[in-house]
Design a protein around this motif. Structure first.
Motif, short mmCIF file in Angstrom:
data_model
loop_
_atom_site.label_atom_id
_atom_site.label_comp_id
_atom_site.label_asym_id
_atom_site.label_seq_id
_atom_site.Cartn_x
_atom_site.Cartn_y
_atom_site.Cartn_z
N GLY A 19 0.81 -1.22 0.00
CA GLY A 19 0.00 0.00 0.00
C GLY A 19 0.84 1.26 0.00
O GLY A 19 0.33 2.36 -0.07
N GLY A 20 2.16 1.13 0.07
CA GLY A 20 3.04 2.29 -0.03
C GLY A 20 3.43 2.91 1.28
O GLY A 20 4.11 3.92 1.30
N GLY A 21 3.02 2.35 2.41
CA GLY A 21 3.38 2.90 3.71
C GLY A 21 4.82 2.59 4.08
O GLY A 21 5.47 1.73 3.50
N VAL A 22 5.32 3.28 5.08
CA VAL A 22 6.67 3.08 5.56
C VAL A 22 6.59 2.56 6.99
O VAL A 22 5.93 3.15 7.83
N PRO A 23 7.25 1.43 7.29
CA PRO A 23 7.20 0.91 8.65
C PRO A 23 7.95 1.83 9.62
O PRO A 23 8.83 2.59 9.21
N PRO A 24 7.63 1.79 10.92
CA PRO A 24 8.33 2.62 11.89
C PRO A 24 9.83 2.33 11.89
O PRO A 24 10.26 1.19 11.79
N GLY A 25 10.62 3.39 11.96
CA GLY A 25 12.07 3.24 11.95
C GLY A 25 12.69 3.33 10.58
O GLY A 25 13.90 3.44 10.44
N GLU A 26 11.91 3.26 9.54
CA GLU A 26 12.42 3.37 8.17
C GLU A 26 12.24 4.81 7.69
O GLU A 26 11.34 5.51 8.11
N THR A 27 13.09 5.22 6.80
CA THR A 27 12.93 6.53 6.17
C THR A 27 12.42 6.30 4.76
O THR A 27 12.79 5.33 4.10
N PRO A 28 11.57 7.19 4.29
CA PRO A 28 11.06 7.03 2.92
C PRO A 28 12.16 7.27 1.90
O PRO A 28 13.19 7.87 2.22
N PRO A 29 11.97 6.82 0.67
CA PRO A 29 12.97 7.06 -0.38
C PRO A 29 13.19 8.56 -0.57
O PRO A 29 12.25 9.35 -0.45
N ALA A 30 14.41 8.94 -0.84
CA ALA A 30 14.74 10.35 -1.03
C ALA A 30 14.12 10.86 -2.32
O ALA A 30 13.96 10.12 -3.30
N GLU A 31 13.79 12.11 -2.30
CA GLU A 31 13.22 12.75 -3.49
C GLU A 31 14.35 13.45 -4.22
O GLU A 31 15.16 14.15 -3.61
N THR A 32 14.43 13.28 -5.52
CA THR A 32 15.48 13.94 -6.28
C THR A 32 15.02 15.30 -6.74
O THR A 32 13.83 15.55 -6.91
#
Length: 76
Positions: A19-32
Motif C-alpha cells: 500500500g506504499g506505507g513506511v514501517p516505523p524506523g524506516e525513512t522514505p525514499p529520497a526525493e530527487t
C-alpha cells in the motif's frame, strides 16, 4: 515494455509496506531535485545600499524644497 518513470517501482523499493506505507524506523525514499536549495549561502555585500539611499534622500529633500517653495509662492 518498460516505463521511463523517474518514480521508483513500489514493488521493488525496499522498506515499503504493501500500500506504499513506511514501517516505523524506516525513512522514505529520497526525493530527487535539480537544485540544491540548502547549503551555505554567500553573504551579500552591504556597500551597494549607500548609493541608492543617498539618491533617494536627495530626491526627497528636493521634493520637500519644491513643495515648500510652491507653498510660499502661493502665499505671496
Amino acid at each position: 515494455m518498460k516505463s521511463n518513470s523517474p518514480d521508483p517501482d513500489p514493488r521493488s523499493t525496499p522498506g515499503l509496506e504493501p500500500g506504499g506505507g513506511v514501517p516505523p524506523g524506516e525513512t522514505p525514499p529520497a526525493e530527487t531535485s535539480a537544485g540544491s536549495g540548502a547549503g551555505p549561502r554567500e553573504d551579500l555585500t552591504r556597500g551597494w545600499t549607500k548609493g541608492p539611499l543617498f539618491i533617494i534622500g536627495i530626491v526627497a529633500v528636493l521634493c520637500a524644497a519644491f513643495f515648500l517653495a510652491f507653498a510660499l509662492a502661493m502665499l505671496l
